[in-house]
Design a protein around this motif. Structure first.
Motif, PDB file in Angstrom:
ATOM      1  N   LEU A 120       1.142  -8.741  -4.687  1.00  0.00           N
ATOM      2  CA  LEU A 120       0.594  -8.957  -3.342  1.00  0.00           C
ATOM      3  C   LEU A 120      -0.394 -10.121  -3.331  1.00  0.00           C
ATOM      4  N   ALA A 121      -1.241 -10.192  -4.345  1.00  0.00           N
ATOM      5  CA  ALA A 121      -2.245 -11.256  -4.389  1.00  0.00           C
ATOM      6  C   ALA A 121      -1.609 -12.629  -4.492  1.00  0.00           C
ATOM      7  N   ASN A 122      -0.442 -12.714  -5.119  1.00  0.00           N
ATOM      8  CA  ASN A 122       0.219 -14.000  -5.299  1.00  0.00           C
ATOM      9  C   ASN A 122       1.273 -14.300  -4.240  1.00  0.00           C
ATOM     10  N   GLY A 123       1.639 -13.289  -3.444  1.00  0.00           N
ATOM     11  CA  GLY A 123       2.738 -13.497  -2.508  1.00  0.00           C
ATOM     12  C   GLY A 123       2.389 -13.356  -1.043  1.00  0.00           C
ATOM     13  N   ILE A 124       1.168 -12.941  -0.730  1.00  0.00           N
ATOM     14  CA  ILE A 124       0.750 -12.760   0.661  1.00  0.00           C
ATOM     15  C   ILE A 124      -0.334 -13.782   0.985  1.00  0.00           C
ATOM     16  N   GLU A 125      -0.219 -14.422   2.141  1.00  0.00           N
ATOM     17  CA  GLU A 125      -1.228 -15.398   2.521  1.00  0.00           C
ATOM     18  C   GLU A 125      -2.591 -14.719   2.670  1.00  0.00           C
ATOM     19  N   PRO A 126      -3.661 -15.406   2.295  1.00  0.00           N
ATOM     20  CA  PRO A 126      -4.990 -14.795   2.289  1.00  0.00           C
ATOM     21  C   PRO A 126      -5.398 -14.170   3.617  1.00  0.00           C
ATOM     22  N   ALA A 127      -4.978 -14.750   4.729  1.00  0.00           N
ATOM     23  CA  ALA A 127      -5.393 -14.241   6.036  1.00  0.00           C
ATOM     24  C   ALA A 127      -4.823 -12.862   6.333  1.00  0.00           C
ATOM     25  N   ARG A 128      -3.746 -12.476   5.635  1.00  0.00           N
ATOM     26  CA  ARG A 128      -3.102 -11.177   5.882  1.00  0.00           C
ATOM     27  C   ARG A 128      -3.246 -10.230   4.694  1.00  0.00           C
ATOM     28  N   LEU A 129      -4.039 -10.613   3.709  1.00  0.00           N
ATOM     29  CA  LEU A 129      -4.083  -9.832   2.481  1.00  0.00           C
ATOM     30  C   LEU A 129      -4.725  -8.467   2.684  1.00  0.00           C
ATOM     31  N   GLY A 130      -5.796  -8.395   3.477  1.00  0.00           N
ATOM     32  CA  GLY A 130      -6.443  -7.111   3.717  1.00  0.00           C
ATOM     33  C   GLY A 130      -5.512  -6.115   4.374  1.00  0.00           C
ATOM     34  N   ARG A 131      -4.784  -6.550   5.394  1.00  0.00           N
ATOM     35  CA  ARG A 131      -3.832  -5.657   6.058  1.00  0.00           C
ATOM     36  C   ARG A 131      -2.702  -5.262   5.114  1.00  0.00           C
ATOM     37  N   SER A 132      -2.292  -6.191   4.267  1.00  0.00           N
ATOM     38  CA  SER A 132      -1.233  -5.877   3.303  1.00  0.00           C
ATOM     39  C   SER A 132      -1.700  -4.829   2.304  1.00  0.00           C
ATOM     40  N   PHE A 133      -2.929  -4.953   1.821  1.00  0.00           N
ATOM     41  CA  PHE A 133      -3.477  -3.935   0.933  1.00  0.00           C
ATOM     42  C   PHE A 133      -3.520  -2.580   1.631  1.00  0.00           C
ATOM     43  N   SER A 134      -3.846  -2.583   2.915  1.00  0.00           N
ATOM     44  CA  SER A 134      -3.949  -1.312   3.638  1.00  0.00           C
ATOM     45  C   SER A 134      -2.576  -0.656   3.792  1.00  0.00           C
ATOM     46  N   VAL A 135      -1.533  -1.441   4.077  1.00  0.00           N
ATOM     47  CA  VAL A 135      -0.181  -0.886   4.190  1.00  0.00           C
ATOM     48  C   VAL A 135       0.266  -0.324   2.839  1.00  0.00           C
ATOM     49  N   HIS A 136      -0.043  -1.046   1.767  1.00  0.00           N
ATOM     50  CA  HIS A 136       0.282  -0.595   0.416  1.00  0.00           C
ATOM     51  C   HIS A 136      -0.374   0.755   0.129  1.00  0.00           C
ATOM     52  N   THR A 137      -1.654   0.880   0.427  1.00  0.00           N
ATOM     53  CA  THR A 137      -2.373   2.132   0.179  1.00  0.00           C
ATOM     54  C   THR A 137      -1.848   3.246   1.077  1.00  0.00           C
ATOM     55  N   PHE A 138      -1.574   2.936   2.341  1.00  0.00           N
ATOM     56  CA  PHE A 138      -1.044   3.923   3.277  1.00  0.00           C
ATOM     57  C   PHE A 138       0.285   4.492   2.773  1.00  0.00           C
ATOM     58  N   ALA A 139       1.135   3.637   2.210  1.00  0.00           N
ATOM     59  CA  ALA A 139       2.424   4.105   1.698  1.00  0.00           C
ATOM     60  C   ALA A 139       2.219   5.125   0.580  1.00  0.00           C
ATOM     61  N   GLY A 140       1.209   4.894  -0.264  1.00  0.00           N
ATOM     62  CA  GLY A 140       0.903   5.864  -1.308  1.00  0.00           C
ATOM     63  C   GLY A 140       0.437   7.185  -0.728  1.00  0.00           C
ATOM     64  N   PHE A 141      -0.462   7.127   0.272  1.00  0.00           N
ATOM     65  CA  PHE A 141      -0.920   8.341   0.952  1.00  0.00           C
ATOM     66  C   PHE A 141       0.276   9.112   1.512  1.00  0.00           C
ATOM     67  N   LEU A 142       1.216   8.394   2.115  1.00  0.00           N
ATOM     68  CA  LEU A 142       2.379   9.034   2.726  1.00  0.00           C
ATOM     69  C   LEU A 142       3.236   9.712   1.668  1.00  0.00           C
ATOM     70  N   GLY A 143       3.424   9.053   0.522  1.00  0.00           N
ATOM     71  CA  GLY A 143       4.194   9.661  -0.552  1.00  0.00           C
ATOM     72  C   GLY A 143       3.580  10.961  -1.027  1.00  0.00           C
ATOM     73  N   SER A 144       2.249  10.972  -1.176  1.00  0.00           N
ATOM     74  CA  SER A 144       1.561  12.196  -1.590  1.00  0.00           C
ATOM     75  C   SER A 144       1.710  13.297  -0.550  1.00  0.00           C
ATOM     76  N   ALA A 145       1.674  12.913   0.728  1.00  0.00           N
ATOM     77  CA  ALA A 145       1.698  13.906   1.805  1.00  0.00           C
ATOM     78  C   ALA A 145       3.055  14.595   1.934  1.00  0.00           C
ATOM     79  N   VAL A 146       4.156  13.853   1.742  1.00  0.00           N
ATOM     80  CA  VAL A 146       5.485  14.437   1.993  1.00  0.00           C
ATOM     81  C   VAL A 146       6.044  15.170   0.782  1.00  0.00           C
ATOM     82  N   THR A 147       5.504  14.898  -0.405  1.00  0.00           N
ATOM     83  CA  THR A 147       6.125  15.429  -1.625  1.00  0.00           C
ATOM     84  C   THR A 147       6.123  16.956  -1.703  1.00  0.00           C
ATOM     85  N   PRO A 148       4.995  17.658  -1.462  1.00  0.00           N
ATOM     86  CA  PRO A 148       5.026  19.121  -1.642  1.00  0.00           C
ATOM     87  C   PRO A 148       6.093  19.815  -0.805  1.00  0.00           C
ATOM     88  N   ALA A 149       6.103  19.567   0.483  1.00  0.00           N
ATOM     89  CA  ALA A 149       7.066  20.260   1.346  1.00  0.00           C
ATOM     90  C   ALA A 149       8.500  19.850   1.017  1.00  0.00           C
TER      91      ALA A 149
END
Length: 405
Positions: A120-149
């Motif tokens: 991400l650090a090498n492939g996303i333009e700096p102006a969008r990097l914060g939002r990209s990090f947030s989408v990345h983290t959100f995807a992890g949260f989602l994976g944790s949330a759906v796994t038990p059920a």
């Protein structure tokens, strides 16, 4: 440097989703694994400890491997190894195999943060990097949330081995996704991925473990301790210490988790609009500490408690992208894998310390101490981030004066 943009973000978010599915798969199947393996919960706890210990030990070395051999290659190896670990357990279920599988899965888990963030650090333009990090983290949260059920449902219908196989299939699917020629991962690859150089860039050989990286590692430990107290122990603490029934306690935890995920997305937009990432983190955690104190004092009941825990989740989620931006700023160019590998070790250290301490509090009939411990760790986080922000401000001022002179 080519900008891979949305294609890269989609692929890395999918990989992070799968990584959290793999992290949660064995915990999610705890109710049914004793019947499959013929063991008790203590033996299963040992296996989970093996996973966390191996992850803690390999995070930093794998960060060096990412910068030396290329993030794409290391990420593929991690996905393959993680998938094989669950497939091995499915075809040969036993406690010994479980320990081996958890060691393999722990090694694979150590790949994701350094490889994902380097890409991400090498492939996303700096102006969008914060939002990209947030989408990345959100995807992890989602994976944790759906796994038990999801996986308990599969186990109940098709059997526990089938659930493990499906977990392996998730990893293979992600591996195939990032293997598409010309995809975002390929566009973001560094020199090692493209085969142009036999060694890491010269900048990758710079000294990476700087005082700032050390401070950020401690920050990651504190972040894990402050949030895991609520994520893993709040239900037991609320039931034991404040007389809530299980339904209300679970509702409050669900609000915390859902709002944490929403906060991550909000924090991404905020991170792209400021350079004062330490100040953002300090303010959010100071407010979260104040609200958690109200919970610890037992002053809230019913929907008020649910709303307040949701607000705490929102505030703690907001800082995640700013946290990642701090690491990106502290990493020498070309050494992002090393930097994220080092600081991510803090998560594993916190993950090893926290459950023992919080479990001891519950055993000693100090349930509200779980929330007070969370407050203490949040306040320590505030002090640390304010110190880091002051240091960064002085450094920027010095650099500006040097350029003027």
């Amino acid at each position: 440097m080519p900008q891979a943009g949305p294609k890269l973000l989609t692929q890395i978010a999918a990989v992070h989703f799968v990584s959290h599915v793999h992290i949660m798969l064995i915990p999610a199947l705890l109710p049914v694994l004793p019947g499959l393996l013929g063991v008790g919960f203590v033996e299963l706890g040992v296996a989970l400890a093996v996973f966390n210990i191996v992850s803690a030990l390999v995070q930093a070395p794998l960060g060096y491997a990412v910068d030396r051999y290329g993030a794409r290659k290391v990420l593929k190896a991690g996905l393959l190894l993680g998938s094989l670990s669950f497939l091995l357990l499915a075809v040969s279920p036993s406690h010994a195999v479980l320990l081996v599988a958890m060691a393999m899965a722990g090694l694979a888990n150590g790949v994701y943060h350094p490889a994902d963030y380097a890409l991400l650090a090498n492939g996303i333009e700096p102006a969008r990097l914060g939002r990209s990090f947030s989408v990345h983290t959100f995807a992890g949260f989602l994976g944790s949330a759906v796994t038990p059920a999801l996986f308990l449902g599969i186990a109940s219908v098709f059997g526990t081995p089938a659930a493990l196989v499906v977990g392996a299939v998730f990893g293979v699917a992600a591996l195939l996704l990032i293997s598409i020629p010309g995809s975002g991962v390929y566009q973001a690859a560094g020199p090692c991925d493209k085969g142009g150089a036999g060694s890491a860039p010269a900048t990758g050989r710079l000294r990476v473990f700087t005082p700032m990286i050390g401070v950020l590692t401690v920050l990651f430990i504190l972040l894990n301790l402050s949030t895991s107290a609520i994520e893993k122990f709040s239900v037991a603490a609320l039931v034991q210490g404040q007389g809530l029934n299980l339904a209300w306690a679970n509702t409050a935890l669900t609000a915390f988790l859902l709002c944490s995920a929403a906060g991550v997305l909000c924090g991404g937009a905020l991170a792209d609009r400021t350079r004062r990432h330490g100040l953002v983190a300090a303010l959010a955690f100071a407010l979260a500490a104040a609200l958690t104190t109200l919970v610890a004092l037992g002053l809230l009941q019913g929907w008020t408690l649910v709303v307040v825990l949701g607000a705490i989740g929102l505030l703690t989620g907001i800082i995640a992208p700013s946290r990642d931006m701090l690491v990106k700023a502290a990493a020498p160019p070309g050494a992002e894998g090393k930097a994220f590998g080092l600081v991510s070790t803090g998560f594993n250290i916190g993950g090893a310390i926290g459950p023992v301490a919080f479990g001891w509090m519950l055993d000693q009939h100090l349930p509200n101490g779980v929330f007070m411990a969370s407050v203490v760790f949040m306040l320590l986080t505030v002090l640390l981030t304010l110190t880091q922000e002051a240091y960064s401000t002085r450094r920027r001022t010095t650099e500006q004066l040097a350029r003027l002179l």
